[in-house]
Design a protein around this motif. Structure first.
Motif, PDB file in Angstrom:
ATOM      1  N   UNK A  65       0.820  -1.210   0.000  1.00  0.00           N
ATOM      2  CA  UNK A  65       0.000   0.000   0.000  1.00  0.00           C
ATOM      3  C   UNK A  65       0.855   1.263   0.000  1.00  0.00           C
ATOM      4  N   UNK A  66       0.330   2.273  -0.660  1.00  0.00           N
ATOM      5  CA  UNK A  66       0.816   3.630  -0.498  1.00  0.00           C
ATOM      6  C   UNK A  66      -0.265   4.377   0.265  1.00  0.00           C
ATOM      7  N   UNK A  67       0.047   4.872   1.432  1.00  0.00           N
ATOM      8  CA  UNK A  67      -0.933   5.580   2.259  1.00  0.00           C
ATOM      9  C   UNK A  67      -0.816   7.074   1.993  1.00  0.00           C
ATOM     10  N   UNK A  68      -1.926   7.708   1.672  1.00  0.00           N
ATOM     11  CA  UNK A  68      -1.919   9.158   1.454  1.00  0.00           C
ATOM     12  C   UNK A  68      -2.746   9.850   2.533  1.00  0.00           C
ATOM     13  N   UNK A  69      -2.204  10.974   3.013  1.00  0.00           N
ATOM     14  CA  UNK A  69      -2.900  11.793   4.003  1.00  0.00           C
ATOM     15  C   UNK A  69      -2.818  13.242   3.544  1.00  0.00           C
ATOM     16  N   UNK A  81       0.519  11.337  -6.705  1.00  0.00           N
ATOM     17  CA  UNK A  81       0.933  10.311  -5.746  1.00  0.00           C
ATOM     18  C   UNK A  81       0.278   8.974  -6.081  1.00  0.00           C
ATOM     19  N   UNK A  82      -1.015   9.014  -6.398  1.00  0.00           N
ATOM     20  CA  UNK A  82      -1.715   7.778  -6.763  1.00  0.00           C
ATOM     21  C   UNK A  82      -1.116   7.178  -8.031  1.00  0.00           C
ATOM     22  N   UNK A  83      -0.803   8.025  -9.001  1.00  0.00           N
ATOM     23  CA  UNK A  83      -0.210   7.549 -10.255  1.00  0.00           C
ATOM     24  C   UNK A  83       1.157   6.934 -10.006  1.00  0.00           C
ATOM     25  N   UNK A  91      -1.026  -0.270  -4.409  1.00  0.00           N
ATOM     26  CA  UNK A  91      -2.360   0.295  -4.330  1.00  0.00           C
ATOM     27  C   UNK A  91      -2.335   1.480  -3.360  1.00  0.00           C
ATOM     28  N   UNK A  92      -3.296   2.377  -3.519  1.00  0.00           N
ATOM     29  CA  UNK A  92      -3.339   3.577  -2.681  1.00  0.00           C
ATOM     30  C   UNK A  92      -4.559   3.534  -1.772  1.00  0.00           C
ATOM     31  N   UNK A  93      -4.329   3.854  -0.512  1.00  0.00           N
ATOM     32  CA  UNK A  93      -5.426   4.001   0.436  1.00  0.00           C
ATOM     33  C   UNK A  93      -5.306   5.368   1.084  1.00  0.00           C
ATOM     34  N   UNK A  94      -6.365   6.136   1.024  1.00  0.00           N
ATOM     35  CA  UNK A  94      -6.347   7.490   1.557  1.00  0.00           C
ATOM     36  C   UNK A  94      -6.843   7.481   3.001  1.00  0.00           C
ATOM     37  N   UNK A  95      -6.064   8.077   3.883  1.00  0.00           N
ATOM     38  CA  UNK A  95      -6.478   8.197   5.286  1.00  0.00           C
ATOM     39  C   UNK A  95      -7.317   9.456   5.438  1.00  0.00           C
ATOM     40  N   UNK A  96      -8.593   9.272   5.665  1.00  0.00           N
ATOM     41  CA  UNK A  96      -9.496  10.388   5.939  1.00  0.00           C
ATOM     42  C   UNK A  96      -9.621  10.501   7.454  1.00  0.00           C
ATOM     43  N   UNK A  97      -8.992  11.514   8.023  1.00  0.00           N
ATOM     44  CA  UNK A  97      -8.956  11.628   9.477  1.00  0.00           C
ATOM     45  C   UNK A  97     -10.333  11.795  10.090  1.00  0.00           C
ATOM     46  N   UNK A  98     -11.287  12.319   9.315  1.00  0.00           N
ATOM     47  CA  UNK A  98     -12.644  12.484   9.833  1.00  0.00           C
ATOM     48  C   UNK A  98     -13.334  11.133  10.034  1.00  0.00           C
ATOM     49  N   UNK A 364       3.480  19.906 -15.093  1.00  0.00           N
ATOM     50  CA  UNK A 364       2.751  19.100 -14.103  1.00  0.00           C
ATOM     51  C   UNK A 364       2.940  17.604 -14.338  1.00  0.00           C
ATOM     52  N   UNK A 365       3.157  17.201 -15.599  1.00  0.00           N
ATOM     53  CA  UNK A 365       3.258  15.774 -15.927  1.00  0.00           C
ATOM     54  C   UNK A 365       4.511  15.117 -15.362  1.00  0.00           C
ATOM     55  N   UNK A 366       5.493  15.909 -14.956  1.00  0.00           N
ATOM     56  CA  UNK A 366       6.712  15.335 -14.385  1.00  0.00           C
ATOM     57  C   UNK A 366       6.511  14.881 -12.937  1.00  0.00           C
ATOM     58  N   UNK A 367       5.480  15.397 -12.268  1.00  0.00           N
ATOM     59  CA  UNK A 367       5.333  15.110 -10.842  1.00  0.00           C
ATOM     60  C   UNK A 367       5.100  13.629 -10.525  1.00  0.00           C
ATOM     61  N   UNK A 368       4.236  12.897 -11.247  1.00  0.00           N
ATOM     62  CA  UNK A 368       4.083  11.469 -10.921  1.00  0.00           C
ATOM     63  C   UNK A 368       5.397  10.706 -11.010  1.00  0.00           C
ATOM     64  N   UNK A 369       6.220  11.037 -12.008  1.00  0.00           N
ATOM     65  CA  UNK A 369       7.488  10.332 -12.179  1.00  0.00           C
ATOM     66  C   UNK A 369       8.497  10.721 -11.106  1.00  0.00           C
ATOM     67  N   UNK A 370       8.489  11.974 -10.692  1.00  0.00           N
ATOM     68  CA  UNK A 370       9.369  12.417  -9.613  1.00  0.00           C
ATOM     69  C   UNK A 370       9.011  11.704  -8.313  1.00  0.00           C
ATOM     70  N   UNK A 371       7.715  11.619  -8.006  1.00  0.00           N
ATOM     71  CA  UNK A 371       7.294  10.926  -6.778  1.00  0.00           C
ATOM     72  C   UNK A 371       7.644   9.443  -6.858  1.00  0.00           C
ATOM     73  N   UNK A 372       7.386   8.820  -8.015  1.00  0.00           N
ATOM     74  CA  UNK A 372       7.727   7.406  -8.183  1.00  0.00           C
ATOM     75  C   UNK A 372       9.226   7.194  -8.016  1.00  0.00           C
TER      76      UNK A 372
END
Length: 401
Positions: A65-69, A81-83, A91-98, A364-372
């Motif tokens: 998992x990739x956890x996103x907050x 980040x999801x990409x 897989x991505x799971x988003x932490x919704x603090x609410x 903007x298209x470079x960001x998914x690759x930078x994060x990966x």
């Protein structure tokens, strides 16, 4: 250069980088990374893109998992980040603090461990409050490191800063990679002038992390970086000192000005972007801490009035004519406040924005690759060998009959 030769050249460069300290580590601020580590992020990002363009799968995880907050609204960074996670097989799971037990007093240490049993990466955006976001990220990273050490977690999840109160490393690293491509190589950035300028916005409270991230990163590339803003719109003093030090070490320069025209004159690159004054963000943080909604509302009105006194700080056609040959590269993290489109008066003229729309989307298209790339460098000890093995495996990403 064809894609194969380009890939081979990238892997040769990556193999020569000292990136051992990135392995099983986190990415908080760009100026905490070495020059080799920064270059490796850009090179691995280009190599991943190269493989995908050749229809070669880059899935290095079979599960996980990739956890996103996200503690602030996001479009580009959230989907980037999801990409990135998907590109590597997570897989991505988003932490919704609410919807979590955080509201019931669950501690950071407990939350961090409970979400990390099968997590390999945690991405956090926490940029709203001065002195809080980066500190929170460190607390999460320390918590999962301890959980791994104690045997609670089977793997040590690493962390990527998706924007904090100090820096926006994924954005600024993507901006830089875009500039590197536009300028024909990192070696061509030396001596180029970049204007990081405040620009008028009809909203208040925009984070400081983009201008701070830009001056903290681009001063490392031997560039002539100018930070421009009206008096009273200062950024963090500590980051200004980082920029000064970086410029000295890289052979570039860094200076402050309260004149937007001065910043734009003969600039090769311009980055007009609104942000809130550092002192105001400190005040807002204190007001939120006390739950003083009346004080927050009064601060907002005061800052909107203050912004309105500087409507002439805008990226207009006339301002762009001052740049190098009138054709400076225009950067923005998006969404921009576009005069006559998204607002009556804003950061940039519609005609300027329209002219640069495609380059902005490419930026903007470079960001998914930078994060990966950041994830891959944190999770694998020998990135060059891994990328070569992915190419040799040759698994098609998209089935072709």
């Amino acid at each position: 250069m064809d894609k194969q030769k380009n890939f081979d050249a990238l892997l040769k460069a990556i193999a020569g980088r000292k990136t051992e300290k990135m392995y099983q580590n986190d990415f908080f601020l760009t100026w905490e990374k070495t020059e080799d580590e920064l270059k490796a992020v850009w090179e691995v990002a280009d190599a991943l893109r190269n493989l995908r363009e050749r229809n070669i799968s880059t899935r290095v995880f079979d599960s996980g998992l990739g956890i996103s907050l996200f503690r602030d609204n996001s479009t580009r960074t959230r989907f980037s980040f999801a990409s990135a996670c998907n590109l590597l097989g997570l897989e991505v799971s988003d932490l919704d603090e609410k919807k979590s037990q955080v509201a019931h007093g669950e501690t950071v240490r407990e939350t961090a461990n409970m979400i990390s049993f099968m997590a390999d990466i945690i991405g956090i955006r926490d940029d709203m409050y001065i002195g809080k976001g980066n500190k929170y990220m460190h607390e999460v990273a320390d918590s999962v490191a301890q959980g791994y050490k104690d045997g609670v977690l089977e793997q040590r999840p690493t962390l990527v800063n998706l924007q904090c109160d100090i820096d926006h490393p994924t954005q600024c690293m993507a901006d830089a990679l875009h500039v590197i491509h536009e300028m024909g190589g990192i070696e061509n950035l030396k001596g180029k002038k970049l204007a990081m300028s405040w620009a008028y916005s009809p909203s208040y409270g925009k984070p400081l992390s983009v201008p701070q991230g830009v001056i903290g990163l681009f001063t490392r590339l031997g560039m002539e970086v100018v930070l421009a803003h009206p008096e009273g719109y200062d950024v963090m003093g500590d980051v200004v000192e980082v920029a000064k030090k970086n410029a000295q070490q890289s052979g570039g320069s860094f200076r402050l000005t309260h004149d937007m025209k001065d910043a734009f004159r003969d600039a090769d690159i311009v980055y007009p972007k609104s942000w809130a004054p550092f002192a105001a963000m400190e005040e807002r943080t204190e007001l939120y801490g006390r739950g003083d909604q009346k004080g927050i509302d009064e601060l907002e009105q005061r800052l909107l009035k203050q912004n309105a006194a500087h409507k002439d700080w805008a990226c207009t056609e006339e301002m762009m004519k001052l740049t190098k040959n009138g054709k400076a590269l225009y950067l923005h993290c998006l969404p921009a406040d576009i005069s006559g489109v998204s607002c009556e008066e804003g950061e940039v003229d519609a005609s300027v924005f329209d002219r640069y729309r495609d380059p902005l989307y490419k930026e903007a298209s470079f960001k998914p690759y930078v994060i990966a790339s950041m994830i891959l460098l944190e999770k694998f000890r020998d990135p060059a060998k891994l990328l070569r093995e992915l190419e040799k495996r040759g698994q098609r990403r998209q089935f072709e009959a």
